[in-house]
Motif scaffolding. Structure first.
Motif, PDB file in Angstrom:
ATOM      1  N   LEU A   1       0.836  -1.197   0.000  1.00  0.00           N
ATOM      2  CA  LEU A   1       0.000   0.000   0.000  1.00  0.00           C
ATOM      3  C   LEU A   1       0.872   1.248   0.000  1.00  0.00           C
ATOM      4  O   LEU A   1       0.837   2.076   0.920  1.00  0.00           O
TER       5      LEU A   1
ATOM      6  N   GLY B   1       0.020   1.918  -5.345  1.00  0.00           N
ATOM      7  CA  GLY B   1      -0.790   2.045  -4.139  1.00  0.00           C
ATOM      8  C   GLY B   1      -1.733   3.223  -4.204  1.00  0.00           C
ATOM      9  O   GLY B   1      -2.910   3.133  -3.811  1.00  0.00           O
TER      10      GLY B   1
ATOM     11  N   ALA C   1      -3.619  -7.502  -0.648  1.00  0.00           N
ATOM     12  CA  ALA C   1      -2.243  -7.041  -0.801  1.00  0.00           C
ATOM     13  C   ALA C   1      -1.265  -8.022  -0.179  1.00  0.00           C
ATOM     14  O   ALA C   1      -1.572  -8.675   0.825  1.00  0.00           O
TER      15      ALA C   1
END
Length: 389
Positions: A16, A21, A42
């Motif tokens: 992230l 991201g 993720a």
């Protein structure tokens, strides 16, 4: 009778952070606001963007995205949640999703993104490894519903590299401008170089890697600094940090150069900079150019493959200079310091990259309505949930 749940869109990411991201956060939040259920899967939930997802988006962590070892875990996710669409941003996630679909017989439709100029990034790796990656692209990517490249140039590069027909690939720009940028840009960056009466600041933002070519920016800055008082601030981290610090330390203007590391809110810095510069040797798109324009900061970019020329409309919204040419770059920076692009023109340039508008274009490619006709969302709190078999 309970209504059917709204379609579920699952988006994957390595982490992230970074450009992927930011793209993930913006698209996820827009899809959710439009009434869709959204999951984010993720490899790592580490990164500055975890707290930026809207409450109600499901966040899941993969133990591994290895295309063989992670197959059981991802197949369980497909069986349990049955997403209508999966959007994958990197090769290993695309392969894992396709293998999981084949294993489970899921009816999920898989769309792969291409975020970079692969002919350039693959040139940095050993020949055998490069050939293997190209073979994997040729084998797996035609099995996706569509391949979504983040710029027209990136799409053309991908087709040339792989031989995959152009009608399989579509170019959709990244969703970069949101209402949140204006709010974040008003925050205090907390840096002493932005006090009243200080020299103008030239700003660069990005990973400290070969592609971003911040060495070129430092060389161009030295030329600019020899002609007018100014300072250079670079935000970001990466494996070339030590090399760039050595270059800055050896500069005659070393007191006016700062490598300040990564910042969760670069927009506050952008808004106060005199000029934003992207000095890349290559790009997939060039997110930071759009973000800087959205904050009202004049921009300069190398005319690298691919993205800047599309973003800046052949130079309408900011000058384009040849890659790896410090004198040309310095000249463009000086011109922007003394004759900056107007705020009105910058806002016009950033407008096509609205996150809401781009999200609706993605939905059209997915074959989903701009808003679900009916149904319910999965109103679960944003949380860290590992995928369990």
């Amino acid at each position: 009778m309970c209504p059917e749940p709204s379609p579920l869109i699952t988006m994957t990411a390595p982490a992230l952070d970074g450009g992927i991201g930011r793209n993930l956060v913006n698209l996820s939040n827009e899809f959710f606001s439009l009434g869709f259920r959204v999951h984010v899967v993720a490899d790592s939930l580490m990164g500055p963007y975890f707290g930026l997802f809207k409450k109600g988006i499901g966040i899941y962590s993969l133990r591994t995205s290895h295309t063989i070892v992670g197959l059981g875990q991802f197949s369980w996710y497909l069986h349990r949640h049955k997403p209508d669409v999966i959007l994958t941003p990197v090769v290993r996630h695309t392969i894992l999703a396709l293998r999981g679909k084949s294993t489970t017989g899921a009816r999920t439709r898989i769309f792969a993104q291409v975020h970079n100029t692969y002919s350039q990034t693959f040139a940095l790796i050993r020949e055998k490894k490069r050939e293997k990656r190209i073979r994997l692209l040729k084998k797996y990517y035609p099995r996706c519903e569509r391949i979504i490249a983040v710029s027209k140039g990136t799409a053309e590069d991908f087709c040339t590299l792989t031989g995959i027909p152009a009608d399989k690939v579509i170019a959709l720009h990244n969703p970069m401008t949101t209402d949140g940028i204006a709010l974040l840009a008003k925050e205090d960056p907390g840096h002493p170089w932005f006090t009243r009466g200080s020299p103008p600041v030239i700003l660069g933002v990005g990973r400290l890697t070969t592609a971003k070519n911040f060495s070129l920016l430092i060389r161009a800055f030295e030329i600019v600094r020899s002609k007018t008082p100014c300072r250079l601030l670079i935000l970001g981290d990466g494996h070339l940090r030590g090399t760039l610090e050595e270059q800055a330390a050896s500069s005659p203007f070393r007191e006016d150069i700062s490598l300040a590391g990564s910042k969760i809110n670069p927009f506050a810095f952008m808004r106060r900079a005199a000029v934003f510069v992207m000095s890349s040797s290559w790009e997939g798109f060039g997110n930071v150019l759009v973000e800087a324009m959205a904050t009202g900061t004049p921009v300069v970019s190398t005319d690298c493959p691919h993205g800047p020329r599309e973003i800046l409309a052949d130079g309408k919204f900011g000058p384009l200079v040849p890659p790896d040419n410090p004198r040309e770059l310095a000249g463009a920076i000086l011109n922007q310091i003394h004759h900056p692009t107007s705020l009105e023109l910058l806002r016009e340039g950033a407008k096509p990259f609205s996150a809401r508008a781009i999200a609706k274009k993605y939905l059209a490619v997915f074959g989903l309505p701009a808003q679900p006709a009916s149904g319910i969302q999965d109103f679960l709190p944003t949380t860290n949930r590992g995928i369990q078999k």
